[in-house]
Design an enzyme around this catalytic site. Structure first.
Site, mmCIF file in Angstrom:
data_model
loop_
_atom_site.group_PDB
_atom_site.id
_atom_site.type_symbol
_atom_site.label_atom_id
_atom_site.label_comp_id
_atom_site.label_asym_id
_atom_site.label_seq_id
_atom_site.Cartn_x
_atom_site.Cartn_y
_atom_site.Cartn_z
ATOM 1 N N LYS A 216 3.558 -4.329 -1.870
ATOM 2 C CA LYS A 216 2.950 -5.357 -2.715
ATOM 3 C C LYS A 216 4.005 -6.354 -3.193
ATOM 4 O O LYS A 216 4.550 -7.081 -2.383
ATOM 5 C CB LYS A 216 2.196 -4.666 -3.867
ATOM 6 C CG LYS A 216 1.374 -3.449 -3.433
ATOM 7 C CD LYS A 216 0.220 -3.785 -2.493
ATOM 8 C CE LYS A 216 -0.445 -2.566 -1.875
ATOM 9 N NZ LYS A 216 -0.897 -1.529 -2.792
ATOM 10 N N ASP B 239 3.396 4.767 -11.875
ATOM 11 C CA ASP B 239 3.237 3.856 -10.739
ATOM 12 C C ASP B 239 3.366 2.439 -11.304
ATOM 13 O O ASP B 239 2.476 1.961 -12.008
ATOM 14 C CB ASP B 239 1.866 4.087 -10.085
ATOM 15 C CG ASP B 239 1.645 3.198 -8.850
ATOM 16 O OD1 ASP B 239 2.304 2.138 -8.753
ATOM 17 O OD2 ASP B 239 0.802 3.564 -8.004
ATOM 18 N N TYR C 280 -5.036 4.179 -8.473
ATOM 19 C CA TYR C 280 -5.127 3.699 -7.100
ATOM 20 C C TYR C 280 -5.934 4.718 -6.281
ATOM 21 O O TYR C 280 -5.746 5.929 -6.435
ATOM 22 C CB TYR C 280 -3.715 3.524 -6.522
ATOM 23 C CG TYR C 280 -3.745 3.076 -5.090
ATOM 24 C CD1 TYR C 280 -4.121 1.781 -4.764
ATOM 25 C CD2 TYR C 280 -3.435 3.952 -4.058
ATOM 26 C CE1 TYR C 280 -4.191 1.377 -3.447
ATOM 27 C CE2 TYR C 280 -3.485 3.548 -2.732
ATOM 28 C CZ TYR C 280 -3.876 2.250 -2.438
ATOM 29 O OH TYR C 280 -3.936 1.857 -1.136
ATOM 30 N N ARG D 217 15.284 9.304 10.404
ATOM 31 C CA ARG D 217 14.441 9.962 9.385
ATOM 32 C C ARG D 217 15.240 10.327 8.145
ATOM 33 O O ARG D 217 14.710 10.474 7.050
ATOM 34 C CB ARG D 217 13.726 11.183 9.994
ATOM 35 C CG ARG D 217 12.750 11.873 9.053
ATOM 36 C CD ARG D 217 11.648 12.671 9.787
ATOM 37 N NE ARG D 217 12.102 13.313 10.992
ATOM 38 C CZ ARG D 217 12.830 14.442 11.033
ATOM 39 N NH1 ARG D 217 13.165 15.050 9.908
ATOM 40 N NH2 ARG D 217 13.200 14.964 12.182
HETATM 41 C C1 LIG Z 1 -1.198 -0.206 -2.681
HETATM 42 C C2 LIG Z 1 -0.936 0.728 -3.786
HETATM 43 C C3 LIG Z 1 -0.495 2.037 -3.552
HETATM 44 C C4 LIG Z 1 -0.337 2.590 -2.147
HETATM 45 O O1 LIG Z 1 0.648 1.908 -1.445
HETATM 46 P P1 LIG Z 1 0.683 1.847 0.189
HETATM 47 O O2 LIG Z 1 1.931 1.086 0.440
HETATM 48 O O3 LIG Z 1 -0.553 1.146 0.626
HETATM 49 O O4 LIG Z 1 0.727 3.246 0.665
HETATM 50 C C5 LIG Z 1 -0.220 2.827 -4.636
HETATM 51 N N1 LIG Z 1 -0.390 2.403 -5.899
HETATM 52 C C6 LIG Z 1 -0.833 1.160 -6.179
HETATM 53 C C7 LIG Z 1 -0.999 0.730 -7.590
HETATM 54 C C8 LIG Z 1 -1.120 0.287 -5.140
HETATM 55 O O5 LIG Z 1 -1.574 -0.942 -5.415
#
Ligand SMILES: *Cc1c(COP(=O)(O)O)cnc(C)c1O
Length: 396
Positions: free
Chosen positions: A205, A180, A108, A55
């Site tokens: 992603k 983000d 998101y 962790r």
């Molecule tokens: C998918 C996504 C998230 C969240 O990510 P996870 O890995 O699913 O928790 C946050 N911001 C954007 C723009 C995303 O596409």
């Protein structure tokens, strides 16, 4: 400084203490202590120590974080189990009860839930503004504003926030700024170049890039990352050894993948923009995009994300048409998520039915005929041919 293609493969290699060329998977929850107990105290308390307990950190997490800090031009970075673990821990390290956040209306869905439901319970107030309107951000600032949080390009309609404006606004008022950067990826956009303090990713992603892991990243100053790590330690969203190894492996080809994806997406967007069954094509790399000039100023490529609106004079007909296209597509898979090597498509109005009511959907720009597409690295001719056949025979 080497180039990012090289950094993706070589940064952080000092964390691989073995003779293996590829960093091993440290599939262990705990590590042997040094005989010297004073060294053990350091291992137990130092942020992200790679040899104490899973962790707290592990060597592949440290290596992935070193690469991400290099790409995003920050002092340090922290990888976590999901994008949402990164986003929630990052925000909780900045705000406390009584503080105020300025953010945008299009976010998101998980981030939106965090702002609307979770933070409200902890007496943090949030103002949502139109991300295309710089003055709206400035006007929303209050004496207790501690954070400006943006996402660009945003989900799902691919609007852009002016990063240089937000960076300068934060500096002027002494407010932390956070972006983000998931949709752009560090290949297409480096928010630090515009004075942004903190950069976040869903590494699930583009960074991972193969739709086989979930992970998240926070990039910022050393002191800030230490305080995010302390929150993450108690919230518990540690990235597993195998997933961080997959992330390391995926990132090696990030630059190649994203360049191919940018090129495929631009060609597909050009195809949609003259197609009679497509009412609107949203792609930041198209000169017809209302914010094309801004996109050019802050991005190096258009990303693999685009949205289209299929024809249909009524909401019912647009919905039927979207449904028909989805059922006829063969190369594009109808699945949530994005940023992988395979092309995906989703119907946002259905996917976010549980998160947004009707007015939220319309303020987020989600219509019944809208499809969001994540373009992969398949051959462009096969991608175009797939949509060509799926768009045939739609009614107005
Ligand atoms: C998918 C996504 C998230 C969240 O990510 P996870 O890995 O699913 O928790 C946050 N911001 C954007 C723009 C995303 O596409």
């Amino acid at each position: 400084m080497s180039h990012l293609e090289t950094d993706l493969i070589h940064l952080g290699r000092e964390f691989n203490e073995s003779k293996a060329v590829v960093t091993p998977i440290y599939q262990t929850s705990t590590y042997l202590a040094d005989a010297d107990l004073s060294a053990y105290i350091v291992a137990a308390t130092e942020a992200k120590h790679p040899h104490f307990y899973q962790r707290h950190g592990n060597p592949t997490n440290s290596q992935a974080a070193a690469i991400l800090a290099g790409l995003e031009k920050t002092e340090d970075a922290l990888v976590l189990a999901t994008g949402m673990a990164a986003i929630s821990s990052a925000i909780l390290a900045v705000v406390k009860a009584g503080n105020h956040i300025v953010t945008q209306q299009s976010l998101y869905s998980g981030t939106m839930l965090f702002f609307k439901e979770f933070l409200a319970d902890y007496e943090v107030s949030v103002t949502f503004v139109d991300q295309k309107d710089n003055e709206a951000f400035a006007n929303a600032i209050q004496d207790n504003t501690k954070l400006i949080y943006v996402e660009t390009p945003s989900n799902p309609n691919l609007d852009i926030t002016d990063l240089a404006f937000i960076g300068a606004l934060g500096k002027k008022h002494g407010i932390t700024t956070m972006v983000d950067n998931t949709f752009a990826s560090p290949i297409n956009q480096t928010p630090r170049d515009f004075g942004i303090d903190i950069v976040l990713h869903s590494a699930t992603k583009y960074l991972g890039g193969h739709s086989d892991l979930t992970a998240g990243a926070v990039c910022g100053s050393k002191d800030y990352i230490k305080s995010v790590w302390r929150r993450a330690l108690v919230l518990g969203g540690a990235l597993s050894p195998f997933d961080s190894w997959l992330l390391l492996r995926g990132m090696k080809t990030l630059a190649m993948r994203v360049k191919q994806i940018n090129s495929n997406a631009l060609q597909l967007a050009n195809f949609f923009s003259t197609h009679p069954a497509v009412k609107y094509t949203g792609y930041v790399g198209l000169s017809s995009h209302p914010q094309f000039e801004l996109a050019n100023r802050q991005m190096r490529g258009g990303t693999g994300m685009l949205c289209i609106e299929v024809i249909g004079d009524s909401e019912e007909q647009a919905y039927k048409n979207a449904q028909q296209v989805l059922s006829k597509l063969q190369v594009f898979a109808n699945a949530a998520s994005l940023g992988g090597v395979e092309s995906l498509v989703v119907h946002p109005a259905s996917m976010w039915g549980s998160h947004h009511d009707k007015t939220q959907k319309s303020s987020a720009g989600i219509t019944m005929g809208m499809l969001r597409i994540s373009v992969g690295i398949e051959h462009i001719e096969d991608l175009v041919a797939d949509f060509e056949q799926a768009l045939t025979g739609l009614s107005r």
